[in-house]
Write a protein that holds these residues in place. Structure first.
Motif, PDB file in Angstrom:
ATOM      1  N   ASP A 124       0.821  -1.210   0.000  1.00 38.36           N
ATOM      2  CA  ASP A 124       0.000   0.000   0.000  1.00 38.36           C
ATOM      3  C   ASP A 124       0.859   1.266   0.000  1.00 38.36           C
ATOM      4  O   ASP A 124       0.484   2.280  -0.588  1.00 38.36           O
ATOM      5  CB  ASP A 124      -0.950  -0.006   1.202  1.00 38.36           C
ATOM      6  N   GLU A 125       2.025   1.204   0.634  1.00 39.92           N
ATOM      7  CA  GLU A 125       2.947   2.343   0.617  1.00 39.92           C
ATOM      8  C   GLU A 125       3.449   2.586  -0.805  1.00 39.92           C
ATOM      9  O   GLU A 125       3.517   3.735  -1.267  1.00 39.92           O
ATOM     10  CB  GLU A 125       4.122   2.059   1.555  1.00 39.92           C
ATOM     11  N   THR A 126       3.785   1.505  -1.507  1.00 37.44           N
ATOM     12  CA  THR A 126       4.232   1.623  -2.898  1.00 37.44           C
ATOM     13  C   THR A 126       3.111   2.132  -3.780  1.00 37.44           C
ATOM     14  O   THR A 126       3.317   2.991  -4.651  1.00 37.44           O
ATOM     15  CB  THR A 126       4.705   0.248  -3.412  1.00 37.44           C
ATOM     16  N   LEU A 127       1.914   1.613  -3.564  1.00 37.95           N
ATOM     17  CA  LEU A 127       0.741   2.031  -4.339  1.00 37.95           C
ATOM     18  C   LEU A 127       0.510   3.531  -4.191  1.00 37.95           C
ATOM     19  O   LEU A 127       0.216   4.232  -5.166  1.00 37.95           O
ATOM     20  CB  LEU A 127      -0.480   1.240  -3.855  1.00 37.95           C
ATOM     21  N   LYS A 128       0.678   4.038  -2.988  1.00 40.88           N
ATOM     22  CA  LYS A 128       0.491   5.468  -2.718  1.00 40.88           C
ATOM     23  C   LYS A 128       1.527   6.293  -3.469  1.00 40.88           C
ATOM     24  O   LYS A 128       1.203   7.330  -4.067  1.00 40.88           O
ATOM     25  CB  LYS A 128       0.599   5.718  -1.214  1.00 40.88           C
ATOM     26  N   HIS A 129       2.789   5.840  -3.483  1.00 39.15           N
ATOM     27  CA  HIS A 129       3.844   6.562  -4.209  1.00 39.15           C
ATOM     28  C   HIS A 129       3.511   6.639  -5.705  1.00 39.15           C
ATOM     29  O   HIS A 129       3.637   7.694  -6.318  1.00 39.15           O
ATOM     30  CB  HIS A 129       5.188   5.855  -4.038  1.00 39.15           C
ATOM     31  N   ILE A 130       3.118   5.518  -6.265  1.00 31.25           N
ATOM     32  CA  ILE A 130       2.839   5.472  -7.703  1.00 31.25           C
ATOM     33  C   ILE A 130       1.610   6.304  -8.050  1.00 31.25           C
ATOM     34  O   ILE A 130       1.574   6.987  -9.086  1.00 31.25           O
ATOM     35  CB  ILE A 130       2.665   4.006  -8.158  1.00 31.25           C
ATOM     36  N   LYS A 131       0.633   6.287  -7.188  1.00 29.20           N
ATOM     37  CA  LYS A 131      -0.586   7.074  -7.403  1.00 29.20           C
ATOM     38  C   LYS A 131      -0.291   8.567  -7.444  1.00 29.20           C
ATOM     39  O   LYS A 131      -0.887   9.317  -8.221  1.00 29.20           O
ATOM     40  CB  LYS A 131      -1.600   6.760  -6.296  1.00 29.20           C
ATOM     41  N   GLU A 132       0.661   9.000  -6.623  1.00 28.04           N
ATOM     42  CA  GLU A 132       0.945  10.430  -6.490  1.00 28.04           C
ATOM     43  C   GLU A 132       1.981  10.945  -7.482  1.00 28.04           C
ATOM     44  O   GLU A 132       2.282  12.141  -7.503  1.00 28.04           O
ATOM     45  CB  GLU A 132       1.430  10.719  -5.055  1.00 28.04           C
ATOM     46  N   THR A 133       2.555  10.043  -8.289  1.00 27.89           N
ATOM     47  CA  THR A 133       3.653  10.436  -9.178  1.00 27.89           C
ATOM     48  C   THR A 133       3.165  10.799 -10.577  1.00 27.89           C
ATOM     49  O   THR A 133       2.482  10.021 -11.234  1.00 27.89           O
ATOM     50  CB  THR A 133       4.681   9.293  -9.286  1.00 27.89           C
ATOM     51  N   GLU A 134       3.501  11.987 -11.004  1.00 24.16           N
ATOM     52  CA  GLU A 134       3.209  12.457 -12.356  1.00 24.16           C
ATOM     53  C   GLU A 134       4.449  13.145 -12.905  1.00 24.16           C
ATOM     54  O   GLU A 134       5.053  13.978 -12.218  1.00 24.16           O
ATOM     55  CB  GLU A 134       2.026  13.434 -12.371  1.00 24.16           C
ATOM     56  N   PRO A 135       4.841  12.881 -14.158  1.00 25.20           N
ATOM     57  CA  PRO A 135       4.270  11.853 -15.036  1.00 25.20           C
ATOM     58  C   PRO A 135       4.670  10.451 -14.579  1.00 25.20           C
ATOM     59  O   PRO A 135       5.560  10.310 -13.736  1.00 25.20           O
ATOM     60  CB  PRO A 135       4.888  12.197 -16.402  1.00 25.20           C
ATOM     61  N   PRO A 136       4.046   9.407 -15.131  1.00 21.82           N
ATOM     62  CA  PRO A 136       4.374   8.026 -14.737  1.00 21.82           C
ATOM     63  C   PRO A 136       5.828   7.682 -15.043  1.00 21.82           C
ATOM     64  O   PRO A 136       6.463   8.320 -15.886  1.00 21.82           O
ATOM     65  CB  PRO A 136       3.412   7.179 -15.592  1.00 21.82           C
ATOM     66  N   GLU A 137       6.346   6.676 -14.346  1.00 27.76           N
ATOM     67  CA  GLU A 137       7.740   6.259 -14.510  1.00 27.76           C
ATOM     68  C   GLU A 137       7.808   4.818 -15.013  1.00 27.76           C
ATOM     69  O   GLU A 137       6.835   4.070 -14.950  1.00 27.76           O
ATOM     70  CB  GLU A 137       8.479   6.364 -13.171  1.00 27.76           C
ATOM     71  N   THR A 138       8.974   4.415 -15.503  1.00 32.77           N
ATOM     72  CA  THR A 138       9.180   3.054 -15.992  1.00 32.77           C
ATOM     73  C   THR A 138       9.423   2.095 -14.828  1.00 32.77           C
ATOM     74  O   THR A 138       9.673   2.517 -13.692  1.00 32.77           O
ATOM     75  CB  THR A 138      10.389   2.987 -16.934  1.00 32.77           C
ATOM     76  N   VAL A 139       9.384   0.804 -15.126  1.00 31.24           N
ATOM     77  CA  VAL A 139       9.670  -0.221 -14.118  1.00 31.24           C
ATOM     78  C   VAL A 139      11.075  -0.050 -13.557  1.00 31.24           C
ATOM     79  O   VAL A 139      11.290  -0.099 -12.339  1.00 31.24           O
ATOM     80  CB  VAL A 139       9.506  -1.633 -14.728  1.00 31.24           C
TER      81      VAL A 139
END
Length: 288
Positions: A124-139
């Protein structure tokens, strides 16, 4: 890199099963964590399911000492890769479309598919980071950010801290390890010796069977979680632990088949029916 062992001891919490209509119009069963029944194999309902991260840590954990090898500098990033795959298999993340020019897996961005909590703190911590990041990032970028291996000071906030310790505490809570403290001359360190060796043995056996008696010679027919475990255990330098008890002949066969998996064209595999593209993107990031 070393090879890892695995047993049939994946443990599982009981979860409520719900039904939904699939993309093809059929009824699809899914538990409350986002798994479909065919994504998991022979779980005893009395057992607790281990996440991919916990399985990797269990494979690398010294049974009596209760810690991973001090010389293993691969497991940290490997655990971050496990987190991304775990979220992908739970239907929380996906890879952006390849587009008309068929961009490679490593050039495509990670997208949020669902922000529903998983109930696991690290996920859930990772999910929150990805949700808040713009623009999206690569793997590849996310593995570096989550590991704290980026030179960009603005991305340091995404680092997941004390991951091994937090996963070890999960194993304690699930009754697989106990908590102790050992003195290492200059410092004291919390350790998590194994208390339930049967679970680890089952994990080893499952890893072994996947490349021996249950080998399909077709990665698309393998369970996605097991396939991911083999790749990430290899990347984390813990796969050798699972194969160590094998006879010489079985060991040679197992290693040969792992090498076959490592030699696949990951972009091509990701295009096949039923493939999870984000899973293959993580695998490609560790195999480049």
């Amino acid at each position: 890199m070393s090879l890892t062992q695995r047993s049939s001891g994946l443990v599982q919490r009981k979860t409520a099963t719900v039904q939904s209509v699939g993309a093809d119009g059929g009824v699809e069963e899914r538990d409350d964590e986002g798994y479909t029944p065919d994504e998991e194999e022979d779980h005893d309902s009395k057992e607790t399911r281990l996440t991919l991260m916990e399985e990797i840590l269990l494979l690398g954990l010294k049974d009596r000492e209760g810690y991973t090898s001090f010389w293993n500098d691969c497991i940290s990033s490997g655990l971050r890769g496990c987190i991304l795959i775990e979220l992908a298999l739970r239907g929380r993340l996906e890879l952006e479309k390849a587009g008309m020019r068929r961009r490679s897996l490593l050039n495509r961005k990670v997208l949020l598919k669902s922000s529903n909590p998983t109930g696991d703190v690290l996920l859930d911590e990772t999910l929150k980071h990805i949700k808040e990041t713009e623009p999206p990032e690569t793997v590849q970028s996310w593995i570096e950010y989550l590991s704290g291996e980026t030179w960009n000071p603005h991305k340091q906030k995404y680092q997941l801290r004390n991951v091994r310790e937090r996963l070890a505490k999960n194993l304690v809570e699930k009754g697989l390890c106990t908590s102790e403290k050992q003195n290492f001359l200059l410092f004291d360190m919390a350790t998590r010796p194994l208390t339930d060796g049967g679970i680890k043995q089952k994990l080893f056996e499952k890893v072994q069977e996947s490349v021996l008696s249950r080998w399909t010679n077709n990665p698309q027919k393998m369970d996605k979680r097991m396939l991911s475990l083999i790749y990430l255990a290899h990347a984390s330098d813990v796969l050798e632990n699972a194969f160590a008890p094998l006879s010489y002949d079985d060991y040679e066969v197992a290693m040969k088949r792992v090498q076959e998996l490592l030699g696949l064209e990951f972009d091509a595999e990701s295009l096949k029916e039923g493939a999870n593209e984000l899973m293959w993107a993580v695998i490609a990031a560790f195999s480049k």
